[in-house]
Design a protein around this motif. Sequence first.
Motif, PDB file in Angstrom:
ATOM      1  N   GLN A 175       2.229  15.643  -4.702  1.00 58.56           N
ATOM      2  CA  GLN A 175       3.451  15.373  -4.214  1.00 58.56           C
ATOM      3  C   GLN A 175       4.103  13.806  -4.742  1.00 58.56           C
ATOM      4  N   GLY A 176       5.128  13.302  -3.886  1.00 62.17           N
ATOM      5  CA  GLY A 176       5.573  12.052  -4.445  1.00 62.17           C
ATOM      6  C   GLY A 176       4.951  10.920  -3.723  1.00 62.17           C
ATOM      7  N   LEU A 177       5.461   9.663  -4.204  1.00 63.43           N
ATOM      8  CA  LEU A 177       4.811   8.320  -3.422  1.00 63.43           C
ATOM      9  C   LEU A 177       5.327   8.110  -2.173  1.00 63.43           C
ATOM     10  N   GLU A 178       4.661   7.609  -1.368  1.00 69.14           N
ATOM     11  CA  GLU A 178       4.920   7.062  -0.121  1.00 69.14           C
ATOM     12  C   GLU A 178       4.538   5.515   0.294  1.00 69.14           C
ATOM     13  N   TRP A 179       5.509   4.842   0.578  1.00 66.08           N
ATOM     14  CA  TRP A 179       5.086   3.412   0.971  1.00 66.08           C
ATOM     15  C   TRP A 179       4.527   3.398   2.485  1.00 66.08           C
ATOM     16  N   MET A 180       3.396   2.542   2.407  1.00 68.34           N
ATOM     17  CA  MET A 180       2.916   2.433   4.018  1.00 68.34           C
ATOM     18  C   MET A 180       3.193   1.158   4.412  1.00 68.34           C
ATOM     19  N   GLY A 181       3.366   0.086   3.571  1.00 68.10           N
ATOM     20  CA  GLY A 181       3.204  -1.311   4.196  1.00 68.10           C
ATOM     21  C   GLY A 181       3.086  -2.491   3.355  1.00 68.10           C
ATOM     22  N   TRP A 182       3.490  -3.554   3.869  1.00 63.68           N
ATOM     23  CA  TRP A 182       2.829  -4.783   3.093  1.00 63.68           C
ATOM     24  C   TRP A 182       2.188  -5.865   3.851  1.00 63.68           C
ATOM     25  N   MET A 183       1.644  -6.727   3.087  1.00 65.15           N
ATOM     26  CA  MET A 183       1.179  -7.920   3.612  1.00 65.15           C
ATOM     27  C   MET A 183       0.957  -9.025   2.801  1.00 65.15           C
ATOM     28  N   SER A 184       1.280 -10.083   3.513  1.00 72.10           N
ATOM     29  CA  SER A 184       1.356 -11.390   2.527  1.00 72.10           C
ATOM     30  C   SER A 184      -0.186 -12.092   2.881  1.00 72.10           C
ATOM     31  N   PRO A 185      -0.957 -12.323   1.571  1.00 76.32           N
ATOM     32  CA  PRO A 185      -2.063 -12.827   1.609  1.00 76.32           C
ATOM     33  C   PRO A 185      -1.906 -14.103   1.945  1.00 76.32           C
ATOM     34  N   ARG A 186      -1.077 -14.942   1.816  1.00 76.89           N
ATOM     35  CA  ARG A 186      -0.623 -16.315   2.192  1.00 76.89           C
ATOM     36  C   ARG A 186      -0.785 -16.515   3.552  1.00 76.89           C
TER      37      ARG A 186
ATOM     38  N   PHE B  18       3.709   4.973  10.172  1.00 74.77           N
ATOM     39  CA  PHE B  18       2.458   4.468  10.279  1.00 74.77           C
ATOM     40  C   PHE B  18       2.024   3.411  11.474  1.00 74.77           C
ATOM     41  N   GLN B  19       3.188   3.072  11.903  1.00 75.13           N
ATOM     42  CA  GLN B  19       2.863   1.901  12.984  1.00 75.13           C
ATOM     43  C   GLN B  19       1.974   2.470  13.987  1.00 75.13           C
ATOM     44  N   GLY B  20       1.122   1.472  14.261  1.00 73.59           N
ATOM     45  CA  GLY B  20      -0.025   1.838  15.346  1.00 73.59           C
ATOM     46  C   GLY B  20      -1.280   2.486  15.063  1.00 73.59           C
ATOM     47  N   ARG B  21      -1.191   2.899  13.662  1.00 72.59           N
ATOM     48  CA  ARG B  21      -2.263   3.340  12.888  1.00 72.59           C
ATOM     49  C   ARG B  21      -2.723   2.852  11.775  1.00 72.59           C
ATOM     50  N   VAL B  22      -1.995   1.728  11.110  1.00 74.94           N
ATOM     51  CA  VAL B  22      -2.537   1.202  10.052  1.00 74.94           C
ATOM     52  C   VAL B  22      -2.435  -0.432  10.435  1.00 74.94           C
ATOM     53  N   THR B  23      -3.664  -0.846   9.472  1.00 73.30           N
ATOM     54  CA  THR B  23      -3.884  -2.280   9.670  1.00 73.30           C
ATOM     55  C   THR B  23      -4.033  -2.999   8.272  1.00 73.30           C
ATOM     56  N   MET B  24      -3.295  -3.708   7.926  1.00 70.28           N
ATOM     57  CA  MET B  24      -3.465  -4.480   6.672  1.00 70.28           C
ATOM     58  C   MET B  24      -4.251  -5.873   6.803  1.00 70.28           C
ATOM     59  N   THR B  25      -5.300  -6.228   6.277  1.00 69.41           N
ATOM     60  CA  THR B  25      -5.943  -7.653   6.288  1.00 69.41           C
ATOM     61  C   THR B  25      -6.202  -8.157   4.903  1.00 69.41           C
ATOM     62  N   ARG B  26      -6.820  -9.172   4.888  1.00 69.99           N
ATOM     63  CA  ARG B  26      -7.253 -10.056   3.540  1.00 69.99           C
ATOM     64  C   ARG B  26      -8.172 -10.798   3.799  1.00 69.99           C
ATOM     65  N   ASP B  27      -8.807 -11.064   2.554  1.00 72.71           N
ATOM     66  CA  ASP B  27     -10.015 -12.136   2.350  1.00 72.71           C
ATOM     67  C   ASP B  27      -9.480 -13.143   1.375  1.00 72.71           C
TER      68      ASP B  27
ATOM     69  N   TRP C 275       1.064  -1.427  -0.166  1.00 71.66           N
ATOM     70  CA  TRP C 275       0.171  -0.108  -0.086  1.00 71.66           C
ATOM     71  C   TRP C 275       0.748   1.347   0.131  1.00 71.66           C
ATOM     72  N   MET C 276       0.450   2.292  -0.856  1.00 72.95           N
ATOM     73  CA  MET C 276       1.175   3.581  -0.827  1.00 72.95           C
ATOM     74  C   MET C 276       0.281   4.510  -1.004  1.00 72.95           C
ATOM     75  N   ARG C 277       0.518   5.696  -0.752  1.00 74.75           N
ATOM     76  CA  ARG C 277      -0.310   6.800  -0.940  1.00 74.75           C
ATOM     77  C   ARG C 277       0.412   8.036  -1.476  1.00 74.75           C
ATOM     78  N   GLN C 278      -0.295   8.939  -2.034  1.00 72.61           N
ATOM     79  CA  GLN C 278       0.204  10.242  -2.742  1.00 72.61           C
ATOM     80  C   GLN C 278      -0.745  11.384  -2.602  1.00 72.61           C
ATOM     81  N   ALA C 279      -0.387  12.518  -1.808  1.00 69.25           N
ATOM     82  CA  ALA C 279      -0.682  13.594  -1.457  1.00 69.25           C
ATOM     83  C   ALA C 279      -0.760  14.532  -3.117  1.00 69.25           C
ATOM     84  N   THR C 280      -1.570  15.241  -3.174  1.00 72.03           N
ATOM     85  CA  THR C 280      -1.786  16.318  -4.491  1.00 72.03           C
ATOM     86  C   THR C 280      -0.578  16.816  -4.573  1.00 72.03           C
TER      87      THR C 280
END
Lengths: 117, 115
Positions: free
Chosen positions: A43-54, A64-73, A36-41
């Motif tokens: 501005q450049g690209l900023e990496w937020m984190g990764w998740m292994s779906p497996r 973003f530690q403590g504020r972001v959660t990445m999950t999957r279905d 997951w990445m984000r980009q403010a208007t």
Amino acid sequence: QVQLVQSGAETKKPGASVMVSCKTSGYTFTSNDINWMRQATGQGLEWMGWMSPRSGYTGYAQKFQGRVTMTRDTSTDTAYMELSNLTFDDTAVYFCARGINRGCDFWGQGTLVTVSS
Amino acid sequence: QAVLTQPASLSASPGASASLTCTLRSGINVGPYIIYWYQQKPGSPPRFLLRYQSDSDKQQGSGVPSRFSGSKDASANAGILLISGLQSEDEADYYCLIWHNGAYVFGTGTKVTVL
């Protein structure tokens, strides 16, 4: 063909949380990480984190530690990113992307998250 | 000092070649890194162009023309994206990316203008 389709734009108030989804198709969902990445208007690209779906394992950028959660279905081949305690500075377009060999190849179309009072 | 520094802008004429640099911060040696390059046009997500580790370990993105190529300049401690035969459609922002110390790091981005 590989596709990542993200959920639609969101408007949230400061202090609220937002969840963005990323539905994948065209490949085996559990074979590649999702980043997951984000980009403010303007501005450049900023990496937020990764998740292994497996495995469900995650790794978050320190910012973003403590504020972001990445999950999957795995039943729907969909990844999710939730960001809590939003501030005006979180207004940005958020992207998901498929991970390959220490990089990313296919990207979602982006989801605009606006934080406004 | 940013981990990856790119020139803010570059202008060139149609048909010319453009060399975009992605310079690693002093103390970080470009040698072991795989460098990814992306092209982004307004209102669109980044598009994967190529990745480059060495001449024997590189990958072109799906459908990306061969006039986009990657390399490294060890003396400058930088990754290079070369665009040959510039076309008006190449006008875009370009970003580099590496995996460094357990995190992805993007370059600061270069805006390419085709005059």
